[in-house]
Design a protein around this motif. Structure first.
Motif, PDB file in Angstrom:
ATOM      1  N   ARG A   1       0.278  -0.919   0.156  1.00  0.00           N
ATOM      2  CA  ARG A   1       0.227  -0.112   0.254  1.00  0.00           C
ATOM      3  C   ARG A   1       0.624   1.629   0.230  1.00  0.00           C
ATOM      4  NH1 ARG A   1      -4.856   3.886  -0.566  1.00  0.00           N
ATOM      5  NH2 ARG A   1      -4.664   4.524   1.416  1.00  0.00           N
ATOM      6  N   LYS A   2       1.797   0.942   0.896  1.00  0.00           N
ATOM      7  CA  LYS A   2       2.974   2.462   0.551  1.00  0.00           C
ATOM      8  C   LYS A   2       3.451   3.069  -0.114  1.00  0.00           C
ATOM      9  CE  LYS A   2       6.516   3.832   3.836  1.00  0.00           C
ATOM     10  NZ  LYS A   2       7.577   3.382   4.510  1.00  0.00           N
ATOM     11  N   LEU A   3       4.220   1.294  -1.055  1.00  0.00           N
ATOM     12  CA  LEU A   3       4.519   1.657  -2.246  1.00  0.00           C
ATOM     13  C   LEU A   3       3.804   2.770  -3.183  1.00  0.00           C
ATOM     14  CD1 LEU A   3       6.634  -1.300  -3.162  1.00  0.00           C
ATOM     15  CD2 LEU A   3       7.420   0.792  -3.012  1.00  0.00           C
ATOM     16  N   VAL A   4       1.918   1.994  -3.525  1.00  0.00           N
ATOM     17  CA  VAL A   4       1.923   2.708  -4.603  1.00  0.00           C
ATOM     18  C   VAL A   4       1.280   3.766  -4.138  1.00  0.00           C
ATOM     19  CG1 VAL A   4      -1.320   2.059  -4.632  1.00  0.00           C
ATOM     20  CG2 VAL A   4       0.280  -0.037  -4.895  1.00  0.00           C
ATOM     21  N   LEU A   5       1.154   4.127  -3.018  1.00  0.00           N
ATOM     22  CA  LEU A   5       0.647   5.255  -2.796  1.00  0.00           C
ATOM     23  C   LEU A   5       1.745   6.493  -2.806  1.00  0.00           C
ATOM     24  CD1 LEU A   5      -1.187   5.203   0.676  1.00  0.00           C
ATOM     25  CD2 LEU A   5      -2.231   6.098  -1.530  1.00  0.00           C
ATOM     26  N   GLU A   6       3.561   5.537  -2.722  1.00  0.00           N
ATOM     27  CA  GLU A   6       4.304   6.818  -3.120  1.00  0.00           C
ATOM     28  C   GLU A   6       4.563   7.248  -4.695  1.00  0.00           C
ATOM     29  OE1 GLU A   6       7.502   5.361   0.359  1.00  0.00           O
ATOM     30  OE2 GLU A   6       7.803   4.666  -1.502  1.00  0.00           O
ATOM     31  N   THR A   7       3.561   5.792  -5.620  1.00  0.00           N
ATOM     32  CA  THR A   7       4.285   5.340  -6.583  1.00  0.00           C
ATOM     33  C   THR A   7       3.455   6.264  -7.143  1.00  0.00           C
ATOM     34  OG1 THR A   7       4.805   3.188  -6.406  1.00  0.00           O
ATOM     35  CG2 THR A   7       3.814   4.842  -8.775  1.00  0.00           C
ATOM     36  N   ILE A   8       1.901   6.655  -6.671  1.00  0.00           N
ATOM     37  CA  ILE A   8       0.473   7.995  -7.133  1.00  0.00           C
ATOM     38  C   ILE A   8       1.232   8.804  -7.202  1.00  0.00           C
ATOM     39  CG2 ILE A   8      -1.467   8.315  -6.656  1.00  0.00           C
ATOM     40  CD1 ILE A   8      -1.984   5.546  -6.190  1.00  0.00           C
ATOM     41  N   SER A   9       1.985   9.620  -5.700  1.00  0.00           N
ATOM     42  CA  SER A   9       1.892  10.734  -5.647  1.00  0.00           C
ATOM     43  C   SER A   9       3.404  11.038  -6.159  1.00  0.00           C
ATOM     44  CB  SER A   9       2.873  10.810  -3.618  1.00  0.00           C
ATOM     45  OG  SER A   9       3.695  10.918  -3.254  1.00  0.00           O
ATOM     46  N   LEU A  10       4.469  10.749  -6.608  1.00  0.00           N
ATOM     47  CA  LEU A  10       5.595  11.223  -7.384  1.00  0.00           C
ATOM     48  C   LEU A  10       5.484  11.027  -8.436  1.00  0.00           C
ATOM     49  CD1 LEU A  10       8.431   8.077  -6.453  1.00  0.00           C
ATOM     50  CD2 LEU A  10       8.419  10.959  -6.303  1.00  0.00           C
ATOM     51  N   ARG A  11       4.039  10.521  -9.114  1.00  0.00           N
ATOM     52  CA  ARG A  11       3.635  10.232 -10.702  1.00  0.00           C
ATOM     53  C   ARG A  11       3.034  12.031 -10.931  1.00  0.00           C
ATOM     54  NH1 ARG A  11       0.532   5.300 -12.093  1.00  0.00           N
ATOM     55  NH2 ARG A  11       2.128   4.578 -12.235  1.00  0.00           N
ATOM     56  N   ASN A  12       2.618  12.248  -9.478  1.00  0.00           N
ATOM     57  CA  ASN A  12       1.390  13.422  -9.539  1.00  0.00           C
ATOM     58  C   ASN A  12       2.488  14.268  -9.078  1.00  0.00           C
ATOM     59  OD1 ASN A  12      -0.941  12.054  -9.644  1.00  0.00           O
ATOM     60  ND2 ASN A  12      -1.215  12.026  -8.054  1.00  0.00           N
ATOM     61  N   GLU A  13       3.032  14.610  -8.610  1.00  0.00           N
ATOM     62  CA  GLU A  13       4.296  15.215  -8.757  1.00  0.00           C
ATOM     63  C   GLU A  13       4.923  15.831 -10.068  1.00  0.00           C
ATOM     64  OE1 GLU A  13       8.116  15.456  -5.338  1.00  0.00           O
ATOM     65  OE2 GLU A  13       6.765  14.881  -4.083  1.00  0.00           O
ATOM     66  N   LYS A  14       5.521  14.551 -10.477  1.00  0.00           N
ATOM     67  CA  LYS A  14       5.981  14.687 -11.666  1.00  0.00           C
ATOM     68  C   LYS A  14       4.907  15.423 -12.676  1.00  0.00           C
ATOM     69  CE  LYS A  14       7.469  12.474 -15.753  1.00  0.00           C
ATOM     70  NZ  LYS A  14       7.058  10.775 -15.696  1.00  0.00           N
ATOM     71  N   GLU A  15       4.308  14.975 -12.920  1.00  0.00           N
ATOM     72  CA  GLU A  15       2.840  16.062 -13.847  1.00  0.00           C
ATOM     73  C   GLU A  15       2.958  17.087 -13.555  1.00  0.00           C
ATOM     74  OE1 GLU A  15       1.319  15.492 -16.495  1.00  0.00           O
ATOM     75  OE2 GLU A  15       2.573  13.929 -16.897  1.00  0.00           O
ATOM     76  N   LEU A  16       3.342  17.203 -12.499  1.00  0.00           N
ATOM     77  CA  LEU A  16       2.646  19.019 -11.559  1.00  0.00           C
ATOM     78  C   LEU A  16       3.536  19.871 -12.379  1.00  0.00           C
ATOM     79  CD1 LEU A  16       0.482  19.542  -9.948  1.00  0.00           C
ATOM     80  CD2 LEU A  16       1.915  20.055  -8.113  1.00  0.00           C
ATOM     81  N   LEU A  17       4.764  19.198 -12.138  1.00  0.00           N
ATOM     82  CA  LEU A  17       6.381  19.732 -12.106  1.00  0.00           C
ATOM     83  C   LEU A  17       6.360  19.904 -13.897  1.00  0.00           C
ATOM     84  CD1 LEU A  17       9.024  20.555 -10.508  1.00  0.00           C
ATOM     85  CD2 LEU A  17       9.959  18.071 -11.442  1.00  0.00           C
ATOM     86  N   ARG A  18       6.268  18.923 -14.601  1.00  0.00           N
ATOM     87  CA  ARG A  18       6.216  19.257 -15.883  1.00  0.00           C
ATOM     88  C   ARG A  18       4.994  20.457 -16.709  1.00  0.00           C
ATOM     89  NH1 ARG A  18       7.094  15.636 -20.274  1.00  0.00           N
ATOM     90  NH2 ARG A  18       6.199  15.666 -21.831  1.00  0.00           N
ATOM     91  N   GLU A  19       3.808  20.171 -16.077  1.00  0.00           N
ATOM     92  CA  GLU A  19       2.669  21.317 -16.467  1.00  0.00           C
ATOM     93  C   GLU A  19       3.635  22.782 -15.844  1.00  0.00           C
ATOM     94  OE1 GLU A  19      -0.664  20.930 -14.476  1.00  0.00           O
ATOM     95  OE2 GLU A  19      -1.047  19.024 -15.148  1.00  0.00           O
TER      96      GLU A  19
END
Lengths: 372, 139
Positions: free
Chosen positions: A129-147
């Motif tokens: 669960r921790k890994l899944v949440l971390e992956t999601i938040s990293l992905r969101n962060e990456k998207e946000l950074l890109r935007e």
């Protein structure tokens, strides 16, 4: 680390099982550890509880009266697919547990289980669960950074550069009567370098912020021969400086294709510029076009330095530069990646063949539209 | 020059303003600067300007766009020709989807990208001033 994952300090576990003894033993075993545990005796009350409790992990009995374990699992996936589910199963239903795992359940625990088995499986489930949440938040962060990247770059880099350049312009004007020719020349060099930097930033911005698939909205019928002729003329002044000849082998006739004239010209110019960059003095570049039954093929070949084998798989990636860049040449590592995106937005493909020391051939294929 | 032509620059980067102001002053214009939209409006109220140079990205976002929209609503101020100077031409399409690269915030505006070549700047400025002059004589 605590910011990356929003797994709570005391992870929340929900147990859905119709057997009271199972619920009780789960409570007893897990509450001793730092878990919050709630239980429900059937599927529908379990789901109601799940919505307000928002657990990290759910233990679900597969065989329950009323709503079956499978239905409960399905509901959980649709409510929040990041919740880790583990099925509790009797010995006879191991096959069903495997079935559930195929559908996304993380693991299963057969009844009866001892406390250690339960603790272990819960621990692993929560890691998951921790890994899944971390992956999601990293992905969101990456998207946000890109935007935000475009905005950040524009303000943080372009603004200061703009201010420097504007003052340099003013300074050159002010000093016009007193500067010697060599001093003026230095000023010009300064301005040129800043201008190049501004251009480079603009190219980066384009890659990051502009969605190239948007160009499909402006697609029209295009004749490729004039387009390529135009591209060749654009690159020729640069080629001449290195005594490189570009010859365009035109076919007799060519069907029109559907596409965007501006970006396609850019793509061809990029390929030609690239060939010039990686050619030696006096090199030869040939661009040819050929019509196949289903597509039109454009090839740009040069007898330049070629591409090293270890580079060839990466040359279309953003910011990648080959190691063979001749002295005095500059590369942003973006030309080919932009070109590839443009060609793909045209539903085409781009490939490269190269041999170190012999040269490279880039081949673009653009589909003929069905209307033709 | 028969009468002094007054230009107002609204831009939140004093260093940038310094550079562009010097080019305009050398060319014989009277130039004032305001470093935020609020000061910009105060200046516009205090004096009659012939031309406005407006930056788009000010403060925490596109405050220049808001300023342009507000000017456009004012029957007097909207007559002033505006030269938009922006560092974000490349992202215009991105910020204002579905609009041309030069979204006309105002009926009279023109757009240049930072940094601006002095010759180009002076050319645009005198062009905008001429247009405004013609418009006045036609009325």
């Amino acid at each position: 680390m605590e910011n990356i994952s929003n797994l709570t300090e005391f992870p929340k576990i929900l147990v859905i099982d119709d057997e009271e003894i199972v619920r009780e033993s789960c409570l007893r075993i897990l509450q001793k550890q730092d878990y919050q545990v709630k239980t429900a005796p059937d599927g529908s009350s379990g789901l109601d509880l799940l919505k307000e409790y928002q657990p990290d992990l759910v233990l679900v009995d597969l065989k329950m009266p009323g709503m079956s374990g499978f239905e409960v699992l399905e509901e959980i996936y649709s409510i929040d697919a990041t919740i880790v589910t583990i099925v509790i199963t009797g010995f006879a239903t191991v096959n069903s547990a495997v079935e559930a795992m195929k559908k996304g359940t993380y693991d299963f625990i057969p009844k009866p289980f001892n406390p250690d088995e339960l603790r272990l499986i819960i621990h692993r489930g929560l890691e998951r669960r921790k890994l899944v949440l971390e992956t999601i938040s990293l992905r969101n962060e990456k998207e946000l950074l890109r935007e935000h990247f475009a905005a950040i770059v524009s303000h943080e880099l372009k603004s200061p550069l703009g201010a420097v350049q504007q003052n340099l312009y003013a300074l050159v004007e002010d000093l016009e009567p007193v500067l010697t020719e060599t001093q003026k020349d230095k000023m010009k060099r300064l301005q040129k370098r800043i201008q190049d930097l501004v251009k480079l930033i603009n190219t980066w911005l384009r890659v990051i912020s502009v969605d190239i698939t948007n160009i499909q909205e402006h697609f029209g019928q295009i004749a490729l021969i004039p387009l390529i002729t135009n591209a060749v003329e654009t690159v020729e002044p640069t080629a001449v400086r290195k005594d490189i000849t570009i010859s365009f082998q035109k076919p007799e006739a060519l069907s029109q294709i559907v596409g965007d004239e501006g970006t396609l010209t850019e793509a061809i110019v990029n390929l030609l510029t690239n060939s010039v960059k990686y050619s030696k003095l006096g090199g030869k570049i040939v661009i040819s076009v050929q019509q196949n039954p289903a597509d039109i093929q454009i090839s740009v070949s040069d007898n330049g330095v070629g591409i090293a084998e270890e580079d060839i798989n990466f040359i279309f990636a953003d910011f990648y530069r080959g190691k063979n860049l001749p002295e005095g040449e500059r590369s942003s590592g973006l030309g080919l990646s932009i070109t590839k995106r443009i060609i793909e937005a045209h539903h085409g493909s781009i490939n490269v063949d190269s041999e170190v020391g012999k040269g490279s051939v880039f081949t673009i294929k653009l589909p003929l539209s069905e209307i033709n | 020059m028969a009468k002094e032509i007054k230009i107002l620059i609204v831009d939140d980067d004093p260093d940038y303003v310094e550079g562009i102001q010097s080019t305009l002053i050398n060319a014989g214009y009277a130039v004032d600067a305001a470093y935020n939209p609020k000061a910009g409006f105060e200046a516009l109220e205090s004096k009659k300007y012939d031309l406005l140079l407006l930056d788009i990205m000010m403060g925490r976002g596109a405050e220049g766009v808001m300023m342009a929209r507000k000017i456009n609503k004012d029957p007097v101020l909207r007559e002033i020709p505006v030269l938009i100077i922006t560092g974000i031409r490349e992202q215009m399409a991105f910020l204002f989807p579905g609009q041309p690269v030069h979204p006309r915030f105002l009926p009279t505006d023109e757009l240049l990208e930072k940094p601006v070549d002095p010759d180009l700047l002076l050319e645009k400025v005198s062009h905008l001033l001429e247009l405004a002059e013609e418009k006045k004589t036609n009325e």
